[in-house]
Design an enzyme around this catalytic site. Structure first.
Site, mmCIF file in Angstrom:
data_model
loop_
_atom_site.group_PDB
_atom_site.id
_atom_site.type_symbol
_atom_site.label_atom_id
_atom_site.label_comp_id
_atom_site.label_asym_id
_atom_site.label_seq_id
_atom_site.Cartn_x
_atom_site.Cartn_y
_atom_site.Cartn_z
ATOM 1 N N LYS A 125 2.223 45.711 -24.838
ATOM 2 C CA LYS A 125 2.830 46.116 -23.575
ATOM 3 C C LYS A 125 4.340 45.895 -23.566
ATOM 4 O O LYS A 125 5.075 46.660 -22.929
ATOM 5 C CB LYS A 125 2.181 45.357 -22.417
ATOM 6 C CG LYS A 125 0.728 45.730 -22.184
ATOM 7 C CD LYS A 125 0.063 44.824 -21.151
ATOM 8 C CE LYS A 125 -1.402 45.198 -20.968
ATOM 9 N NZ LYS A 125 -2.105 44.284 -20.045
ATOM 10 N N SER B 141 -2.563 43.162 -25.417
ATOM 11 C CA SER B 141 -1.506 43.233 -24.400
ATOM 12 C C SER B 141 -0.115 42.899 -24.921
ATOM 13 O O SER B 141 0.877 43.125 -24.216
ATOM 14 C CB SER B 141 -1.844 42.316 -23.223
ATOM 15 O OG SER B 141 -2.900 42.863 -22.462
ATOM 16 N N VAL C 35 -5.658 39.494 -25.452
ATOM 17 C CA VAL C 35 -7.005 38.934 -25.436
ATOM 18 C C VAL C 35 -7.642 38.834 -26.821
ATOM 19 O O VAL C 35 -8.760 38.326 -26.947
ATOM 20 C CB VAL C 35 -7.945 39.705 -24.488
ATOM 21 C CG1 VAL C 35 -7.493 39.535 -23.048
ATOM 22 C CG2 VAL C 35 -8.035 41.178 -24.869
ATOM 23 N N TYR D 120 -2.834 54.480 -24.932
ATOM 24 C CA TYR D 120 -2.847 53.065 -24.555
ATOM 25 C C TYR D 120 -3.853 52.282 -25.397
ATOM 26 O O TYR D 120 -3.546 51.200 -25.913
ATOM 27 C CB TYR D 120 -3.178 52.943 -23.066
ATOM 28 C CG TYR D 120 -3.382 51.531 -22.586
ATOM 29 C CD1 TYR D 120 -2.304 50.675 -22.394
ATOM 30 C CD2 TYR D 120 -4.664 51.046 -22.321
ATOM 31 C CE1 TYR D 120 -2.484 49.371 -21.945
ATOM 32 C CE2 TYR D 120 -4.856 49.752 -21.868
ATOM 33 C CZ TYR D 120 -3.769 48.925 -21.690
ATOM 34 O OH TYR D 120 -3.973 47.638 -21.259
ATOM 35 N N TYR E 235 -0.128 36.580 -17.696
ATOM 36 C CA TYR E 235 -1.035 36.958 -16.610
ATOM 37 C C TYR E 235 -0.838 36.032 -15.411
ATOM 38 O O TYR E 235 0.286 35.656 -15.074
ATOM 39 C CB TYR E 235 -2.490 36.957 -17.101
ATOM 40 C CG TYR E 235 -2.742 37.770 -18.341
ATOM 41 C CD1 TYR E 235 -2.317 39.094 -18.433
ATOM 42 C CD2 TYR E 235 -3.409 37.226 -19.438
ATOM 43 C CE1 TYR E 235 -2.556 39.850 -19.575
ATOM 44 C CE2 TYR E 235 -3.650 37.980 -20.588
ATOM 45 C CZ TYR E 235 -3.223 39.288 -20.632
ATOM 46 O OH TYR E 235 -3.450 40.027 -21.754
#
Length: 305
Positions: free
Chosen positions: A64, A61, A259, A189, A241
């Site tokens: 992102k 992530s 993660v 992605y 998160y």
């Protein structure tokens, strides 16, 4: 600084025993839960390391924020935010409930899976491969590492087990948030999540944001100050998160986790910080990495709040 980082790593290494490596992506389950490392890059490009800083891990992530940067460069903010909001969430990073019941079907922010997939679709490029290469090449520049590569084992592992992400993406296709072919945009992605880096790479990227969009050493501007400010604001409110609020209190730095156990953090006008600790807490953040950042923030008075 080197001695301080070493002391912080050793003080907090025991926290790794209280976390677990991610298993829902099978290849990530091979991570060593005892690993804990840190890299710091200041605005002048000086680098300091401690612990297992040279261990490679996939961005997950953390990628992102790079997709978000490219989407902000390639679109007006009004166009981008018609498809993706910048609101924090109390739900998990792969929540389906958020899409169906909140915010008129728009992803709540670009730091959760649905928002990140929609963000990739907004990046300039005729094909999904074009969009991937646009983000990938920008990532090479802002990590100061032209040799970063996709970890094919992790990529195939993600692709074969990514049914929750498929559900999110097909839903967004049905609500016209995404116009691209679902499988093609997901392929981009998954590849972005599977790019392999070290703490040094993401610390350099953090230092660029620390310097309001200018690369350390060279001073080359790769983001406008306004885009850098927007990215840091979303990291501060959404980057950890559903633990983002707690992290803001205890650490007080814009940050983004993944993660695989990586976290990139930004201390404005001071340094970019990269940490790795594959043992995760229940919210999917590195349990040792968060404690290292909290300790370092307290010792150096980095909390921006």
């Amino acid at each position: 600084m080197k001695d301080l980082l070493g002391a912080v790593i050793e003080k907090n290494r025991y926290w790794t025993q209280y976390g677990n490596v991610a298993t829902y992506i099978p290849e990530l389950s091979k991570g060593n839960p005892d690993v804990l490392g840190i890299s710091v890059c200041d605005m002048m490009g000086n680098e300091y390391f401690a612990g297992d800083y040279d261990i490679k891990f996939t961005m997950q992530s953390i990628s992102k924020i790079v997709s978000f940067m490219c989407a902000l460069i390639d679109n007006t903010s009004e166009k981008l935010f018609r498809k993706i909001s910048v609101s924090p969430t109390a739900e998990g990073f792969n929540s389906i409930v958020n899409l169906e019941t909140k915010n008129a079907h728009k992803p709540l922010n670009p730091m959760i899976n649905s928002g990140a997939i929609a963000t990739v679709s907004m990046v300039k490029g005729i094909t999904s491969e074009d969009k991937f290469n646009r983000i990938y090449n920008f990532m090479k520049e802002i990590t100061n590492n032209p040799d970063i590569k996709v970890n094919d084992d992790v990529y195939h592992s993600e692709k074969s087990t990514g049914d929750r992400n498929r559900a999110l993406t097909y839903y967004m296709k049905s609500t016209r948030i995404i116009d691209d072919d679902v499988e093609e945009i997901l392929d981009a992605y998954f590849k972005l999540c599977s790019i392999e880096v070290t703490c040094k790479d993401i610390a350099y990227m953090g230092a660029m944001l620390t310097n309001d969009g200018m690369l350390p050493c060279s001073g080359k501007r790769v983001l406008t100050k306004e885009i850098a400010k927007t990215v840091k604001a979303v990291m501060a409110t959404c980057g950890m998160y559903d633990a983002s609020g707690e992290f803001a209190i205890n650490v007080g730095l814009p940050a983004k986790s993944g993660v695989s156990g990586g976290i990139v953090a930004v201390s404005p006008k001071k340094m970019g910080i990269g940490v790795i600790g594959p043992a995760l807490d229940q919210r999917g953040n590195s349990i040792g990495g968060v404690k290292v950042l909290e300790d370092l923030s307290n010792r150096l008075d980095l909390n921006i709040f």
